[in-house]
Design a protein around this motif. Structure first.
Motif, PDB file in Angstrom:
ATOM      1  N   TYR A  15       0.893  -1.167   0.000  1.00 11.79           N
ATOM      2  CA  TYR A  15       0.000   0.000   0.000  1.00 11.79           C
ATOM      3  C   TYR A  15       0.927   1.211   0.000  1.00 11.79           C
ATOM      4  O   TYR A  15       1.531   1.505   1.034  1.00 11.79           O
ATOM      5  CB  TYR A  15      -0.872   0.030   1.249  1.00 11.79           C
ATOM      6  N   ILE A  18       4.162   0.942   2.017  1.00  9.73           N
ATOM      7  CA  ILE A  18       4.079  -0.097   3.062  1.00  9.73           C
ATOM      8  C   ILE A  18       3.968  -1.476   2.427  1.00  9.73           C
ATOM      9  O   ILE A  18       3.029  -1.755   1.679  1.00  9.73           O
ATOM     10  CB  ILE A  18       2.837   0.118   3.970  1.00  9.73           C
ATOM     11  N   GLY A  41      -2.901  -7.380  11.531  1.00 12.79           N
ATOM     12  CA  GLY A  41      -1.897  -6.656  10.740  1.00 12.79           C
ATOM     13  C   GLY A  41      -0.840  -7.533  10.089  1.00 12.79           C
ATOM     14  O   GLY A  41       0.073  -7.022   9.440  1.00 12.79           O
ATOM     15  N   GLY A  43      -1.142  -9.377   7.551  1.00  8.97           N
ATOM     16  CA  GLY A  43      -1.252  -9.387   6.087  1.00  8.97           C
ATOM     17  C   GLY A  43      -2.231 -10.426   5.553  1.00  8.97           C
ATOM     18  O   GLY A  43      -2.281 -10.678   4.345  1.00  8.97           O
ATOM     19  N   LYS A  44      -3.035 -11.002   6.428  1.00 11.24           N
ATOM     20  CA  LYS A  44      -3.953 -12.079   6.021  1.00 11.24           C
ATOM     21  C   LYS A  44      -5.057 -11.540   5.096  1.00 11.24           C
ATOM     22  O   LYS A  44      -5.307 -12.106   4.031  1.00 11.24           O
ATOM     23  CB  LYS A  44      -4.591 -12.739   7.262  1.00 11.24           C
ATOM     24  N   THR A  45      -5.696 -10.466   5.524  1.00 10.99           N
ATOM     25  CA  THR A  45      -6.780  -9.895   4.713  1.00 10.99           C
ATOM     26  C   THR A  45      -6.244  -9.401   3.374  1.00 10.99           C
ATOM     27  O   THR A  45      -6.864  -9.604   2.323  1.00 10.99           O
ATOM     28  CB  THR A  45      -7.442  -8.729   5.476  1.00 10.99           C
ATOM     29  N   GLU A 163     -11.961 -13.964   8.657  1.00  5.20           N
ATOM     30  CA  GLU A 163     -12.305 -13.700  10.066  1.00  5.20           C
ATOM     31  C   GLU A 163     -13.793 -13.861  10.366  1.00  5.20           C
ATOM     32  O   GLU A 163     -14.420 -12.926  10.887  1.00  5.20           O
ATOM     33  CB  GLU A 163     -11.902 -12.259  10.446  1.00  5.20           C
ATOM     34  N   GLN A 195      -8.016 -14.935  13.355  1.00  4.87           N
ATOM     35  CA  GLN A 195      -7.143 -14.601  14.495  1.00  4.87           C
ATOM     36  C   GLN A 195      -7.348 -15.604  15.627  1.00  4.87           C
ATOM     37  O   GLN A 195      -6.501 -15.750  16.493  1.00  4.87           O
ATOM     38  CB  GLN A 195      -7.481 -13.206  15.010  1.00  4.87           C
TER      39      GLN A 195
HETATM   40  P1  ATP Z   1      -6.553  -8.048  10.425  1.00  6.05           P
HETATM   41  O1  ATP Z   1      -6.736  -9.283  11.179  1.00  6.05           O
HETATM   42  O2  ATP Z   1      -6.582  -6.813  11.264  1.00  6.05           O
HETATM   43  O3  ATP Z   1      -7.385  -7.933   9.197  1.00  6.05           O
HETATM   44  P2  ATP Z   1      -4.467  -8.834   8.708  1.00  6.05           P
HETATM   45  O4  ATP Z   1      -3.501  -9.877   9.061  1.00  6.05           O
HETATM   46  O5  ATP Z   1      -5.587  -9.226   7.832  1.00  6.05           O
HETATM   47  O6  ATP Z   1      -5.039  -8.134   9.977  1.00  6.05           O
HETATM   48  P3  ATP Z   1      -3.993  -6.725   6.845  1.00  6.05           P
HETATM   49  O7  ATP Z   1      -5.334  -6.120   7.076  1.00  6.05           O
HETATM   50  O8  ATP Z   1      -3.784  -7.488   5.613  1.00  6.05           O
HETATM   51  O9  ATP Z   1      -3.637  -7.667   8.064  1.00  6.05           O
HETATM   52  O10 ATP Z   1      -2.893  -5.595   6.994  1.00  6.05           O
HETATM   53  C1  ATP Z   1      -1.515  -5.808   6.717  1.00  6.05           C
HETATM   54  C2  ATP Z   1      -0.763  -4.479   6.788  1.00  6.05           C
HETATM   55  O11 ATP Z   1      -1.191  -3.613   5.746  1.00  6.05           O
HETATM   56  C3  ATP Z   1      -1.002  -3.714   8.076  1.00  6.05           C
HETATM   57  O12 ATP Z   1       0.197  -3.108   8.442  1.00  6.05           O
HETATM   58  C4  ATP Z   1      -2.036  -2.684   7.688  1.00  6.05           C
HETATM   59  O13 ATP Z   1      -1.917  -1.537   8.504  1.00  6.05           O
HETATM   60  C5  ATP Z   1      -1.691  -2.390   6.255  1.00  6.05           C
HETATM   61  N1  ATP Z   1      -2.885  -2.021   5.473  1.00  6.05           N
HETATM   62  C6  ATP Z   1      -4.018  -2.759   5.314  1.00  6.05           C
HETATM   63  N2  ATP Z   1      -4.902  -2.129   4.509  1.00  6.05           N
HETATM   64  C7  ATP Z   1      -4.323  -0.948   4.151  1.00  6.05           C
HETATM   65  C8  ATP Z   1      -4.730   0.147   3.336  1.00  6.05           C
HETATM   66  N3  ATP Z   1      -5.897   0.150   2.684  1.00  6.05           N
HETATM   67  N4  ATP Z   1      -3.867   1.183   3.220  1.00  6.05           N
HETATM   68  C9  ATP Z   1      -2.661   1.173   3.827  1.00  6.05           C
HETATM   69  N5  ATP Z   1      -2.221   0.170   4.617  1.00  6.05           N
HETATM   70  C10 ATP Z   1      -3.029  -0.884   4.779  1.00  6.05           C
END
Ligand code: ATP
Length: 237
Positions: A15, A18, A41, A43-45, A163, A195
């Motif tokens: 992103y 990042i 956070g 990165g799963k989603t 989730e 999670q």
């Molecule tokens: P969650 O259980 O909270 O969904 P996750 O494992 O699915 O967590 P992601 O949502 O994939 O994690 O996020 C991975 C990283 O990317 C995190 O650091 C998050 O802050 C960042 N991130 C997610 N979506 C965006 C976005 N639209 N813009 C910028 N950064 C993002």
């Protein structure tokens, strides 16, 4: 060995500056329930969004049924049987339960939609009781049921669940995991992002652990559940 239905290789997603996913590889074989666990956070989603075309990958490949699906949209993929239930559910709040379920079948042309709706009502009797209620007036757990029911109406080969237990009461969490197990037993291949590592690994044939955008461990669900590193990091021991 069973056919690989979904294969993610060297996936990178960013992103802006990042790096959310830093070269992730995993596969889901026909008939499996695979769990992807990891902290908030990890990165799963983002990984699921890349698979379903909602977030373009910076690098790597995603294959479904042996063909690259990079760049293909969610609608197209749903038609091919790769269906996601997003985090936060995404039900149509101003439509009734039945209307929401019919939306799930809109990619289909066959005449078996009613039979499939009856199957969904069998899995979720609560949805049948509330058939004409507006989705927006239902509880979080009921909306999760509806989102899963709607995905099943598309007759998925592979169901991606993001989730499903998030924010639900303990009784509802039990119910949702019970239904995930039922859906899997009925022959749907499942990729479960959670999670709730303990519940997700109990159900899983295999699992992958994600940390800071990378897969750091993988193995059979039971083996991961017994792994001291998993127990320390994700099961509060
Ligand atoms: P969650 O259980 O909270 O969904 P996750 O494992 O699915 O967590 P992601 O949502 O994939 O994690 O996020 C991975 C990283 O990317 C995190 O650091 C998050 O802050 C960042 N991130 C997610 N979506 C965006 C976005 N639209 N813009 C910028 N950064 C993002």
């Amino acid at each position: 060995m069973a056919t690989t239905l979904l294969k993610v290789s060297g996936l990178k997603v960013a992103y802006g500056g990042i790096q959310a996913v830093k070269g992730v590889s995993f596969e889901v074989r026909e008939g499996e329930l695979v769990s992807l666990i990891g902290a908030n956070g990890a990165g799963k989603t983002t990984t699921l969004k890349a698979i379903t075309g909602l977030q373009p990958p910076a690098d790597g490949d995603i294959e479904y049924l042996g063909q690259s699906i990079k760049g293909r949209g969610a609608w197209d993929l749903a038609r091919l049987g790769l269906v996601m239930v997003p985090e936060g559910r995404g039900t149509f709040t101003r439509m009734t339960i039945v209307e929401n379920l019919l939306m799930g079948a809109y990619t289909r042309k066959d005449g078996e939609v009613q039979a499939d709706m009856d199957k969904v009502f069998g899995l979720f009797p609560r949805l049948k009781e509330r058939a004409t209620q507006l989705a927006g007036t239902m509880s979080g757990g009921e909306q999760q049921m509806l989102a899963m029911g709607r995905a099943l109406m598309a007759r998925p080969k592979v169901l991606l669940l993001d989730e499903p237990s998030m924010g639900l009461s303990p009784i509802m969490v039990d119910k949702i995991f019970e239904v995930v197990a039922d859906i899997h037993k009925q022959g749907v291949t499942v990729l479960l992002v959670e999670q709730n590592a303990s519940r997700a690994l109990q159900l899983a044939n295999r699992g992958y652990v994600m940390e800071s955008g990378e897969v750091t461990m993988d193995g059979e669900g039971q083996a991961l559940l017994n792994d001291p590193r998993v127990r320390a990091a994700y099961l509060g021991e």
